[in-house]
Design a protein around this motif. Sequence first.
Motif, PDB file in Angstrom:
ATOM      1  N   HIS A 226     -23.263  27.783 -20.562  1.00 56.71           N
ATOM      2  CA  HIS A 226     -21.482  27.408 -21.130  1.00 56.71           C
ATOM      3  C   HIS A 226     -20.316  26.889 -20.805  1.00 56.71           C
ATOM      4  O   HIS A 226     -19.840  26.853 -19.765  1.00 56.71           O
ATOM      5  CB  HIS A 226     -21.522  29.425 -21.525  1.00 56.71           C
ATOM      6  CG  HIS A 226     -22.169  29.966 -21.769  1.00 56.71           C
ATOM      7  ND1 HIS A 226     -22.114  31.381 -22.117  1.00 56.71           N
ATOM      8  CD2 HIS A 226     -23.355  29.724 -23.010  1.00 56.71           C
ATOM      9  CE1 HIS A 226     -23.394  31.779 -22.921  1.00 56.71           C
ATOM     10  NE2 HIS A 226     -24.347  31.064 -23.113  1.00 56.71           N
ATOM     11  N   TYR A 228     -17.085  24.900 -21.666  1.00 55.91           N
ATOM     12  CA  TYR A 228     -15.914  24.438 -22.772  1.00 55.91           C
ATOM     13  C   TYR A 228     -14.841  24.004 -21.818  1.00 55.91           C
ATOM     14  O   TYR A 228     -15.466  23.868 -21.180  1.00 55.91           O
ATOM     15  CB  TYR A 228     -15.790  26.486 -22.865  1.00 55.91           C
ATOM     16  CG  TYR A 228     -14.248  26.089 -24.288  1.00 55.91           C
ATOM     17  CD1 TYR A 228     -14.146  25.767 -25.295  1.00 55.91           C
ATOM     18  CD2 TYR A 228     -13.170  26.047 -23.189  1.00 55.91           C
ATOM     19  CE1 TYR A 228     -13.088  25.928 -26.451  1.00 55.91           C
ATOM     20  CE2 TYR A 228     -11.667  26.514 -23.801  1.00 55.91           C
ATOM     21  CZ  TYR A 228     -11.809  26.262 -25.122  1.00 55.91           C
ATOM     22  OH  TYR A 228     -10.045  26.192 -25.843  1.00 55.91           O
ATOM     23  N   PRO A 233      -9.193  27.186 -20.887  1.00 56.07           N
ATOM     24  CA  PRO A 233     -10.187  27.706 -20.560  1.00 56.07           C
ATOM     25  C   PRO A 233     -10.654  28.889 -20.178  1.00 56.07           C
ATOM     26  O   PRO A 233     -11.474  29.349 -19.706  1.00 56.07           O
ATOM     27  CB  PRO A 233     -10.400  25.799 -19.583  1.00 56.07           C
ATOM     28  CG  PRO A 233      -9.260  25.867 -18.534  1.00 56.07           C
ATOM     29  CD  PRO A 233      -8.689  26.088 -19.736  1.00 56.07           C
ATOM     30  N   VAL A 236     -11.363  31.728 -22.429  1.00 57.74           N
ATOM     31  CA  VAL A 236     -11.856  31.886 -23.353  1.00 57.74           C
ATOM     32  C   VAL A 236     -13.322  32.040 -22.535  1.00 57.74           C
ATOM     33  O   VAL A 236     -13.916  32.497 -23.506  1.00 57.74           O
ATOM     34  CB  VAL A 236     -11.849  30.074 -23.699  1.00 57.74           C
ATOM     35  CG1 VAL A 236     -13.399  29.469 -24.735  1.00 57.74           C
ATOM     36  CG2 VAL A 236      -9.991  29.425 -24.592  1.00 57.74           C
ATOM     37  N   ARG A 237     -13.588  31.275 -21.372  1.00 56.75           N
ATOM     38  CA  ARG A 237     -14.370  31.957 -20.209  1.00 56.75           C
ATOM     39  C   ARG A 237     -14.713  33.181 -20.512  1.00 56.75           C
ATOM     40  O   ARG A 237     -15.498  33.694 -20.604  1.00 56.75           O
ATOM     41  CB  ARG A 237     -14.871  31.173 -19.152  1.00 56.75           C
ATOM     42  CG  ARG A 237     -14.546  29.854 -19.455  1.00 56.75           C
ATOM     43  CD  ARG A 237     -14.511  28.850 -17.613  1.00 56.75           C
ATOM     44  NE  ARG A 237     -14.882  28.981 -17.101  1.00 56.75           N
ATOM     45  CZ  ARG A 237     -15.992  28.601 -16.801  1.00 56.75           C
ATOM     46  NH1 ARG A 237     -16.343  27.473 -17.774  1.00 56.75           N
ATOM     47  NH2 ARG A 237     -17.173  28.967 -15.387  1.00 56.75           N
ATOM     48  N   VAL A 291     -17.176  27.997 -30.326  1.00 59.58           N
ATOM     49  CA  VAL A 291     -16.597  27.368 -29.291  1.00 59.58           C
ATOM     50  C   VAL A 291     -16.597  27.366 -28.208  1.00 59.58           C
ATOM     51  O   VAL A 291     -16.240  26.167 -27.189  1.00 59.58           O
ATOM     52  CB  VAL A 291     -15.050  27.934 -30.622  1.00 59.58           C
ATOM     53  CG1 VAL A 291     -13.797  27.935 -29.221  1.00 59.58           C
ATOM     54  CG2 VAL A 291     -14.685  27.060 -31.368  1.00 59.58           C
ATOM     55  N   ALA A 292     -17.084  28.642 -28.298  1.00 59.68           N
ATOM     56  CA  ALA A 292     -17.591  28.374 -26.002  1.00 59.68           C
ATOM     57  C   ALA A 292     -17.941  28.213 -25.655  1.00 59.68           C
ATOM     58  O   ALA A 292     -18.846  28.388 -24.401  1.00 59.68           O
ATOM     59  CB  ALA A 292     -17.293  29.797 -26.094  1.00 59.68           C
ATOM     60  N   ALA A 293     -19.230  27.441 -26.520  1.00 54.66           N
ATOM     61  CA  ALA A 293     -20.408  26.954 -25.903  1.00 54.66           C
ATOM     62  C   ALA A 293     -21.156  28.047 -25.653  1.00 54.66           C
ATOM     63  O   ALA A 293     -21.949  27.669 -24.277  1.00 54.66           O
ATOM     64  CB  ALA A 293     -19.984  25.652 -25.109  1.00 54.66           C
ATOM     65  N   TRP A 591      -9.130  27.187 -29.121  1.00 57.85           N
ATOM     66  CA  TRP A 591      -9.926  26.411 -29.884  1.00 57.85           C
ATOM     67  C   TRP A 591      -9.038  25.683 -30.660  1.00 57.85           C
ATOM     68  O   TRP A 591      -9.089  24.559 -31.214  1.00 57.85           O
ATOM     69  CB  TRP A 591     -11.350  26.650 -30.502  1.00 57.85           C
ATOM     70  CG  TRP A 591     -12.006  24.920 -31.608  1.00 57.85           C
ATOM     71  CD1 TRP A 591     -12.462  25.109 -32.867  1.00 57.85           C
ATOM     72  CD2 TRP A 591     -11.908  23.554 -30.039  1.00 57.85           C
ATOM     73  NE1 TRP A 591     -12.752  23.312 -32.409  1.00 57.85           N
ATOM     74  CE2 TRP A 591     -12.983  22.953 -30.950  1.00 57.85           C
ATOM     75  CE3 TRP A 591     -12.093  23.552 -28.777  1.00 57.85           C
ATOM     76  CZ2 TRP A 591     -13.098  21.687 -30.858  1.00 57.85           C
ATOM     77  CZ3 TRP A 591     -13.058  22.440 -28.112  1.00 57.85           C
ATOM     78  CH2 TRP A 591     -13.193  20.758 -29.677  1.00 57.85           C
TER      79      TRP A 591
END
Length: 599
Positions: A226, A228, A233, A236-237, A291-293, A591
Amino acid sequence: MEQPAISDYGYLSDCRSGALVSRTGSIDWWCPDRFDSPSVFCRLLDPDGGGHWRLAPSAVGYPGHRVERSYQPDTLVLRTVHHTPEGSVAVTDALAAEPGARAHDFGLRSPAVLLRVVEGLSGRVPMALDYRPRPEYGLLTPYLRELPDGAVVAVAGPVELVLRCAGLPLRAEHDRVRHTFTVEEGQVLGFDLAYASGYGNPPARLDPVRALADTMLAWRSFREDHRYDGRYPEMVRHSATVLTGLTYARSGAITAASTTSLPERIGIDRNYDYRFCWLRDFAMTMRAFWVAACPTEASRLFEWAARSIGRVGPDPVPVLFGLEGERDVSEHSCPHLRGYHGSGPVRIGNDAWRQRQLDVPGEVISAVWRLRNRLGDQLAAEVRDMVVGLTEQVAATWRLPDRGIWEPRDRERHYLSSKVLCWVAMDRAVRLAPQLGEGADVRRWAAVRDEIRATVLRDGFDERRGVLTGAFGSPELDAAALYLPVVGFLPATDPRMRATIDAVERELGSADGLIRRWDGDPAGFVLCSFWLVECLMLAGERERAARLFDRISGQANDVGLFSEQIDLATGAHLGNTPQALSHIGQVNAAWRLTEPTAE
């Protein structure tokens, strides 16, 4: 006892179940078998009869006691440091991963073990343990039996629990364990509480200190996949980690929240069970995962949804399912539980599954559109049939009233947001037509899409006020209108949409940027507030959107968790927690602030 605020709770997960631990060290909620299974601790919903496990300094709540807590980086392992007049001690809490599990193996075979590791940091700190299990939402009082190794086993009905601490013999007092001990600087004590079905394999036995270290490695291994690269960051993480912690690993379904019956306002009966997976949240969740991969989570969620929906017939697709695709999640109440701060009834199950909610196919087809490149030039037969079936269902039913995205329990209406999601269904189906084969009736679908759009702009627009309203023929605003630019129905710069955004912000907003869903809604709805951030970005107001994002994000609790709603006057968290939609809103808004044109 005085019940803690909702924001006082931290969240633990093993991607099978969730637990809540208060700032004062009490685990007041745990449904160990899976998120929606009966609890063994639910003091969250009844301070006397619900059961709990408290482990903290004896000085908790007295002068000179101070708490600092945080998640270990990239995990849902919670470390709470208690500073007392006698010294400082850390208690680190987690739900254990299976030994050796990493990333997407985490949760598939979780052992259902609560880990609590106590570490003396300074001085000599008197500690108190109070363990009072009450399985099946407090209905069962277990027998407690001491084992030769100093552990205590609790047995009641279908539940068996074993509480252990190496080097610290525990003693049962009828229906609970109470124990006091002292922790010195440098001393480490590990506690574990293991659950098992009363008629299955015995509870797992783990070394708490070693299992805690292994659990942290399991959580951190997600970060290898994951990545991003956008703004915010760390937020989001963390939100991605919370969403992973709300995911039922065995199926890939994501639960809307880990709790039931936490109220939208103290003292009222708007309190529901959110421990299920809503199809409505589907496209937003997929977008947040991308978005958060987190592509694996997105793919597994899609596979779960396709399997749960099954063959599409004439009947509406349920808005929500159980975590393994169960359709019937019928609701009942628990009259023996008082509810959070007396806000009953406590509900188990959610009868919204019976409602007609016309927006659901739009969310599902939109998710297929988002995954189109991964699904290939020709969709699998089951996916083609699902999309075609849902599209035809929308074409046949979009003119009907429904219950809308807020799921009122009074009567059906022609909700604007539902009609817009019907438009989304037809629009995305038309775009997917090259991948749908002979079942795609593009010309007819496009005609229905255009008819829905014209109807919304005619019947959902209040000429006198110059705004889009919540339902046809109603003058009332609905913050769900903020979703229109997000799904591409109208640009945020369109005069009708711009006027609606301004009116929602003015009439439903607060100084903190929180947005109520409608006039009379008791609190700000976190997701709608993040929708406003996206609308402002799409309208070209980057700086104001960023400031609003910061204000809303600042409403999270001290360990970065959001519930569903926030009281406008006090800032108190309300509703079930942690709330997936709130964290999804934060990820998607972050994002949008990174890449305004991203879809």
